[in-house]
Write an enzyme that holds these catalytic residues in place. Structure first.
Site, PDB file in Angstrom:
ATOM      1  N   GLU A 178      20.904  -8.945 -14.168  1.00  0.00           N
ATOM      2  CA  GLU A 178      21.036  -7.963 -13.089  1.00  0.00           C
ATOM      3  C   GLU A 178      21.683  -6.679 -13.590  1.00  0.00           C
ATOM      4  OE1 GLU A 178      19.902  -7.860  -9.923  1.00  0.00           O
ATOM      5  OE2 GLU A 178      18.793  -9.646 -10.506  1.00  0.00           O
ATOM      6  N   CYS A 195       4.138  -2.835  -5.587  1.00  0.00           N
ATOM      7  CA  CYS A 195       4.587  -1.636  -4.873  1.00  0.00           C
ATOM      8  C   CYS A 195       5.305  -0.703  -5.851  1.00  0.00           C
ATOM      9  CB  CYS A 195       5.508  -2.030  -3.713  1.00  0.00           C
ATOM     10  SG  CYS A 195       5.781  -0.686  -2.522  1.00  0.00           S
ATOM     11  N   CYS A 210      -1.982  -1.681  -3.191  1.00  0.00           N
ATOM     12  CA  CYS A 210      -1.838  -2.060  -1.780  1.00  0.00           C
ATOM     13  C   CYS A 210      -2.828  -3.144  -1.361  1.00  0.00           C
ATOM     14  CB  CYS A 210      -2.000  -0.831  -0.894  1.00  0.00           C
ATOM     15  SG  CYS A 210      -0.749   0.447  -1.203  1.00  0.00           S
ATOM     16  N   CYS A 249      -1.243  -6.429  -1.807  1.00  0.00           N
ATOM     17  CA  CYS A 249       0.120  -6.578  -1.277  1.00  0.00           C
ATOM     18  C   CYS A 249       0.140  -7.485  -0.052  1.00  0.00           C
ATOM     19  CB  CYS A 249       0.691  -5.203  -0.930  1.00  0.00           C
ATOM     20  SG  CYS A 249       2.365  -5.294  -0.228  1.00  0.00           S
ATOM     21  N   CYS A 290       2.421  -2.465   6.866  1.00  0.00           N
ATOM     22  CA  CYS A 290       3.102  -1.400   6.118  1.00  0.00           C
ATOM     23  C   CYS A 290       2.725  -0.035   6.704  1.00  0.00           C
ATOM     24  CB  CYS A 290       2.729  -1.460   4.640  1.00  0.00           C
ATOM     25  SG  CYS A 290       3.441  -0.118   3.656  1.00  0.00           S
TER      26      CYS A 290
END
Length: 347
Positions: A45, A200, A207, A210, A216
């Protein structure tokens, strides 16, 4: 609002990334809960802040080979840690990792804390990073808001404004918390980051593939390219410096450790001065009155977030052989990327 967790998790089970080196290899994509070692999750992270997965993988593997546990990281010297981080940039991340490891060993007996407030208190750990570590490692219910998540939510809800503005950031945090489910938090956290990283994306989002496309707002209005709203662009200024490569009779190079604060904090670098003839000669004479400029190397351009740095490398032969000279072949300290590039040009 349409909650996104159900279609997102369904997509993640089939298409998500399950074999990154910091993920537990025996996790089933269908598992509802996983408990990987918090150390690689935490390390990944931090490394993934401002850095792409493709770049991080090699650094991550090398880092855990040198420091396989929190205790090993805590017991290492700062120079050893920075040496393995060199080239990844944003070096405060490495110094904070080292400090965190020492705190975890001293205060938590080497066991990564499980309480959000305790993790948030660690140096360099913000709300999103703390949430991600605890969600992925312990399946705790915490929202995250890294760059990928900001982009997904900004497009899905057509959130206006740049997230550098507090009002926009507050709205994105509200949406992040709203969409975070009560179950499968580890998978959801990884899923929404994966969606932003693989579909994305900043440019040319896919898209049609997605799982959130149906609701969206940006997809419905064909405004994907407008979100997140861009930060107002400013022309980066350019600075020019000279870097003096002092070489002694043994062809060793003189290096100085930089201050902890500022660029390349804690790394070892060449002597730096203003890039004008008078200053260069004064600095060289002060270092060694018998020193002579041997030659100049090609200019190196290095770009930071806020400015470009043009480096004029000058090779200087000197008779001084005091402390601070290093054999290039045996260097085991952290070096800034452009310094590495400059030293590689030496005979």
């Amino acid at each position: 609002m349409h909650p996104i967790s159900k279609p997102l998790l369904k997509w993640f089970d089939q298409f998500g990334r399950h074999h990154l080196p910091w993920q537990v290899s025996n996790n089933s994509p269908q598992a509802s809960h996983s408990t990987p070692n918090p150390y690689p999750v935490w390390l990944s992270e931090v490394m993934l802040q401002q850095t792409q997965v493709s770049t991080v993988i090699g650094y991550f593997n090398n880092f855990v080979q040198h420091f396989p546990t929190i205790e090993a990281l805590a017991n290492a010297s700062e120079d050893a840690v920075l040496a393995q981080w060199a080239g990844l940039g944003y070096y405060a991340r490495a110094r904070n990792l080292h400090k965190c490891a020492q705190i975890i060993v001293a205060q938590y007996q080497g066991v990564f804390p499980k309480k959000f407030e305790q993790v948030l208190d660690l140096p360099g750990v913000g709300e999103s990073t703390a949430g991600a570590i605890l969600a992925i490692s312990f399946n705790q219910n915490h929202a995250i808001l890294d760059g990928n998540v900001k982009r997904v939510l900004a497009r899905y809800h057509q959130v206006k404004g740049h997230y550098g503005q507090s009002k926009t950031l507050q709205e994105l945090w509200h949406l992040a918390r709203y969409h975070t489910p009560n179950k499968r938090n580890a998978d959801y956290t990884q899923a929404i980051m994966d969606l932003g990283a693989t579909l994305c994306t900043r440019s040319n989002p896919e898209c049609e593939r997605c799982p959130l496309a149906q609701h969206c707002q940006a997809k419905q209005h064909n405004t994907q390219g407008n979100y997140p709203n861009p930060k107002p662009r400013k022309n980066k200024p350019t600075r020019s410096v000279a870097m003096l490569i002092y070489q002694n009779t043994a062809a060793e190079v003189y290096l100085k450790k930089r201050p902890q604060k500022g660029i390349w904090g804690g790394l070892w670098s060449l002597v730096e001065c203003e890039n004008d003839e008078k200053t260069i000669n004064q600095v060289i004479t002060k270092f060694d009155k018998n020193a002579v400029i041997k030659n100049k190397l090609p200019t190196v351009k290095h770009s930071f977030t806020h400015y470009h740095l043009m480096i004029n490398p000058i090779v200087v032969t000197c008779s001084r052989n005091t402390e601070g000279f290093h054999s290039i072949a045996r260097l085991k300290v952290g070096l800034p990327a452009p310094v590495k590039k400059i030293l590689a040009q030496l005979d």
